[in-house]
Design a protein around this motif. Structure first.
Motif, short mmCIF file in Angstrom:
data_model
loop_
_atom_site.label_atom_id
_atom_site.label_comp_id
_atom_site.label_asym_id
_atom_site.label_seq_id
_atom_site.Cartn_x
_atom_site.Cartn_y
_atom_site.Cartn_z
N LEU A 781 0.82 -1.21 0.00
CA LEU A 781 0.00 0.00 0.00
C LEU A 781 0.86 1.27 0.00
O LEU A 781 1.73 1.46 0.85
CB LEU A 781 -0.92 0.01 1.23
CG LEU A 781 -2.07 1.01 1.19
CD1 LEU A 781 -3.01 0.70 0.04
CD2 LEU A 781 -2.84 0.99 2.51
N GLN A 782 0.59 2.15 -1.00
CA GLN A 782 1.30 3.43 -1.09
C GLN A 782 0.38 4.62 -0.87
O GLN A 782 0.82 5.67 -0.40
CB GLN A 782 1.97 3.55 -2.47
CG GLN A 782 3.03 2.49 -2.72
CD GLN A 782 3.64 2.63 -4.11
OE1 GLN A 782 3.82 3.73 -4.62
NE2 GLN A 782 3.96 1.51 -4.73
N ASN A 783 -0.90 4.48 -1.22
CA ASN A 783 -1.86 5.56 -1.02
C ASN A 783 -3.12 4.99 -0.37
O ASN A 783 -3.69 4.02 -0.85
CB ASN A 783 -2.22 6.21 -2.36
CG ASN A 783 -3.30 7.27 -2.20
OD1 ASN A 783 -3.15 8.21 -1.44
ND2 ASN A 783 -4.41 7.10 -2.91
N LEU A 784 -3.55 5.61 0.73
CA LEU A 784 -4.76 5.18 1.43
C LEU A 784 -5.69 6.38 1.58
O LEU A 784 -5.29 7.42 2.11
CB LEU A 784 -4.41 4.61 2.80
CG LEU A 784 -5.61 4.21 3.69
CD1 LEU A 784 -6.45 3.13 3.00
CD2 LEU A 784 -5.12 3.71 5.04
N HIS A 785 -6.90 6.25 1.08
CA HIS A 785 -7.89 7.33 1.14
C HIS A 785 -9.18 6.74 1.70
O HIS A 785 -9.80 5.87 1.08
CB HIS A 785 -8.12 7.90 -0.26
CG HIS A 785 -9.02 9.09 -0.29
ND1 HIS A 785 -9.11 9.92 -1.39
CD2 HIS A 785 -9.86 9.61 0.63
CE1 HIS A 785 -9.98 10.89 -1.14
NE2 HIS A 785 -10.45 10.72 0.08
#
Length: 855
Positions: A781-785
């Motif tokens: 995971l690199q981006n969590l929104h």
């Protein structure tokens, strides 16, 4: 009277005695109850340490988010550290003495107990004051990231005076606009980047802010505004040019002293249109410009001072050439002698010197001799008044020394299509033209192309895009001129763009087009196209038009049957020209952003098609005839907002399909149309972009069978907006209206491989990722929104790691109190060994009640 006096004296004596008694009592309690004072000291000590730990956690979050720490927080932390270290040491020393008995161990040490109690009481009071001061709503404040400026600047002695004059002019209150001019490739951009670097690093700041934006031949006002705004920490989300300009203008007015560097002006730039206050509007705003033309600076922009950047002197040119070649010829006198002659042919321009030196680095003597012969060959067909014969020859030499003909052709294609097409588009053309040999899959071809582009950048022939969009690439103007000249020799390529000074209004002579193998038309000023292309050798035809009235005659491609790549962008068709059906050798067909009408059946006749792109076109249906394209490897219908129907059995027929892009469509899955189950029949599929309105409508094991995908962008739920983002290879967006517990197990397995995860509208969920992180960490995971979770209190259940997380956005989570549910325990019982949750660099945006805050 005597009785009165005696009574008064007695009262005084009584009050004195009481005072003395209380003093004695207070001092005695220091001795008797010394342990209570020590216990209170230790309790305040623990509380202060817990506060210090809590503040440090907030500081760590703020710093990972790129924020600067407030001065009062830094001061408080410093005073706490001093107090804890100093007070703790002295109290411990006195505590040791207090436990040591005197008189041969028969009596307690009264003096030491007394001193210990007094010290513990005083220090506990100090701790208490520090605890009360710890009332920080925020520990940090947003800070604009420092620009990445390469430090490989060559400080040429011949330019020291000009550089110093520029720096002095920036200090001069009477000078508001400064211009730097010189021919292409002389190093203007290099120099102003060094100005920017030094202004950022100097201790005594001359400017509060220094921002830089490239302008280029055809200025993109929106992009210029965005570049300046980003450097100032300003978000320009409006679409209206006037509103954006006013907002930027107001923000710049707030800067007491600001320097704006506008690089590569070709003509006058309207500062008011951009939103840059100047002169009497803001005397603290200075502007530094670069251009090839002094007249643009002096007359067009009214620059107060202008400075010329000329070519290098002979000694500097030679030293720079040696550095770029890594002194690979110093051990051989004959080789060195030849290298000196080669360097002299580079016209003392840094760009030419760098490209030639790198092309010949570590090469043998015969290669250097051949290079010298090429550079000495007279060049009679100057393609532009802006480039000398010497520079043209130097850059041409670098191009000719590319390691393979395919790499050279890729470079020429990059040059002719610079700033217009994406790397992904370039891949589709290169495949169609057969320029990527030996790659047996789309993935292998993409990797090969990226390696080739990397080689071109190492050779100084290709540049990263000047814009923030990394999907694109660029080529230096000088290199472009030479590349276009090479490509156009013997009438092999016709390339017309809006950058061309010589406006073509009529189609070239028919005889001259017979040898043409590539036609590239970018917004050309052509009155009309011929009725028929007389180009039997044509392999590539690219037309990107802004003229909605421009049409293609029905027989336009009748004599271009060898065509392999056809790209028609932004064209309006009532129906496609029937002659397209004759292009049986066509491998790549791109009809992006076109009005295509309803009849696409003719495409079914193109049996050798490997790539079909209909991106952002107005199609409503993918007809059954597309199923006849048995060699198709890539199908792109992404952004076709009107597309609702894919004919049944089309997808299973495309057995060789490797990449399928359907994001941003409104496809209705199920009978009588295509079903989601048909996607599972595509055994070669490695890349998928798809929008699925309802996960429960998917067949059993549908998501389990998608585990083979190497790249995916899957949106589950209705009304997802933006879709195209190539920053991440694996994206998953879930709008659930339910708990993650109810998800298909196959989706959960996809989550664990995902780089870009967005969750929306989780219902009845207190720990957002509980089910996803119980078994294993989200290591990819690199981006969590996460947004719109009304019940969410924390994000994860335990302190699992996110080693690659770079971006975290939490929005619309009114009940959020912690990232990890375990962090809600008392701060004093924190574990002894803290695990890092994230990697080193993390951009965090947390919105609560309309405000941006930190956890």
């Amino acid at each position: 009277m005597e009785a009165i006096g005696t009574g008064a004296a007695a009262n005084v004596s009584s009050e004195t005695a009481k005072g003395i008694f209380h003093q004695v009592k207070r001092h005695i309690r220091y001795v008797i109850f010394y342990q209570k004072f020590v216990d209170k000291f230790e309790q305040k000590h623990r509380t202060l340490i817990a506060k210090r730990t809590s503040v440090q956690q907030d500081v760590d979050v703020a710093e990972r988010n790129g924020e600067k720490i407030k001065a009062d927080v830094l001061d408080w932390r410093h005073r706490v550290d001093e107090a804890i270290t100093e007070k703790e040491k002295k109290v411990k020393e006195l505590e040791v003495k207090a436990t040591t008995k005197c008189f041969f161990g028969l009596c307690p040490n009264i003096k030491s107990r007394y001193q210990l109690s007094r010290k513990a009481e005083k220090d506990a009071s100090t701790f208490d004051e520090l605890i009360k001061e710890c009332q920080f709503e925020r520990v940090g404040y947003p800070d604009v990231a420092e620009p990445i400026i390469h430090t490989d600047f060559e400080a040429f002695k011949s330019r020291e005076e000009v550089f110093n004059d520029i720096m002095e002019s920036l200090k001069d209150a009477t000078t508001s606009m400064i211009g730097v001019y010189g021919m292409a490739g002389v190093g203007k951009t290099w120099l102003v980047k060094e100005v920017e670097r030094q202004l950022h690093e100097v201790e005594v700041k001359l400017f509060d802010s220094v921002v830089r934006a490239p302008v280029s031949q055809i200025p993109d006002i929106k992009e210029i505004q965005d570049q300046i705004a980003y450097s100032l920490g300003l978000k320009l989300e409006e679409n209206s040019p006037d509103v954006r300009a006013r907002k930027l203008y107001g923000r710049l007015r707030k800067e007491k002293n600001v320097l704006i560097i506008l690089d590569d002006l070709w003509k006058k730039l309207d500062l008011e249109e951009v939103g840059i206050p100047f002169g009497s509007q803001h005397k603290g705003c200075k502007i530094l410009l670069t251009s090839r033309n002094q007249n643009v600076l002096s007359n067009g922009m009214d620059a107060t001072k202008t400075f010329a950047i000329v070519d290098l002197d002979d000694e500097e040119a030679w030293e720079f050439f040696k550095k770029m070649a890594r002194d690979s010829f110093e051990s051989d006198e004959e080789l060195r002698s030849t290298a000196i002659k080669v360097a002299k042919k580079c016209a003392r321009l840094p760009l030419a010197l760098a490209t030639v030196a790198r092309a010949l680095r570590n090469k043998s003597l015969f290669v250097w001799r051949d290079a010298l012969q090429q550079l000495q060959r007279p060049y009679l067909e100057k393609s532009s008044s802006e480039i000398s014969a010497e520079v043209h020859s130097a850059i041409e030499l670098s191009i000719n020394h590319l390691s393979s003909e395919n790499l050279k052709q890729i470079f020429l294609l990059c040059s002719l299509l610079r700033r217009v097409v994406r790397i992904e588009d370039l891949l589709r053309y290169a495949l169609g033209l057969g320029l990527i040999k030996g790659a047996n899959s789309m993935k292998a071809a993409r990797d090969r192309l990226l390696k080739m582009l990397s080689t071109l950048k190492e050779s100084c022939l290709l540049l990263d895009s000047k814009s923030s969009n990394k999907e694109y690439f660029d080529v230096h103007d000088l290199t472009y001129i030479v590349a276009k000249s090479i490509a156009s020799k013997d009438n092999q390529v016709l390339a017309l763009t809006e950058e061309d000074e010589d406006i073509v209004t009529d189609w070239p002579n028919g005889e001259s087009m017979k040898e043409c193998n590539k036609i590239i038309l970018q917004h050309p000023s052509i009155n009309r196209l011929p009725d028929q292309l007389n180009c039997p050798q044509l392999f590539l035809f690219f037309l990107f038009s802004k003229d909605l009235s421009l049409t293609l005659p029905d027989n336009f491609f009748k004599e271009a049957k060898n065509l392999k790549v056809l790209d028609l962008t932004r064209m309006h068709f009532s129906s496609l020209p029937s002659s397209i059906g004759l292009l049986t050798s066509l491998s790549t067909l791109c009809l992006d952003q076109c009005n295509l009408g309803d009849n696409l059946t003719i495409i079914g006749a193109l049996k050798n098609l490997n790539v079909l792109s209909l991106l952002q076109s107005d199609i409503k249906i993918v007809p059954k005839e597309i199923g006849q394209l048995l060699k198709l490897k890539l199908l792109d219908v992404s952004g076709c907002t009107k597309l609702k129907t894919i004919s049944a059995d089309v997808l299973p027929s495309l057995s060789k399909l490797e990449e399928l892009y359907m994001g941003g469509t409104s496809i209705q899955w199920g009978q009588p149309n295509a079903s989601l189950a048909e996607l599972n029949t595509l055994s070669q599929l490695s890349t998928l972009e798809v929008q699925i309105p309802d996960a429960k409508a998917a067949p059993e094991d549908f998501f389990q069978k998608l585990q083979k995908l190497e790249r995916y962008k899957i949106c589950i739920g209705k009304e997802w907006g933006r879709f195209r983002n190539y920053q991440y290879s694996r994206t998953l967006r879930l709008r659930l209206n339910t708990s993650i517990d109810d998800l298909d197990h196959g989706i959960k397995k996809l989550v664990k491989r995902t780089q870009d995860l967005e969750l929306d509208e989780l219902k009845g969920v207190k720990i957002a990722l509980k089910e996803l992180t119980d078994e294993e960490r989200l290591s990819h995971l690199q981006n969590l929104h996460i947004q719109n979770g009304l019940d969410i209190e924390s994000i994860i259940n335990d302190r699992n790691e996110f080693p690659r997380l770079q971006s975290l956005i939490l929005q619309g989570l009114p009940q959020l109190v912690s990232f990890c549910s375990q962090d809600k325990i008392d701060a004093t019982s924190l574990p002894q060994r803290e695990l890092p949750l994230f990697g080193e660099k993390l951009h965090m945006e947390i919105y609560k009640a309309g405000e941006s805050t930190n956890l």
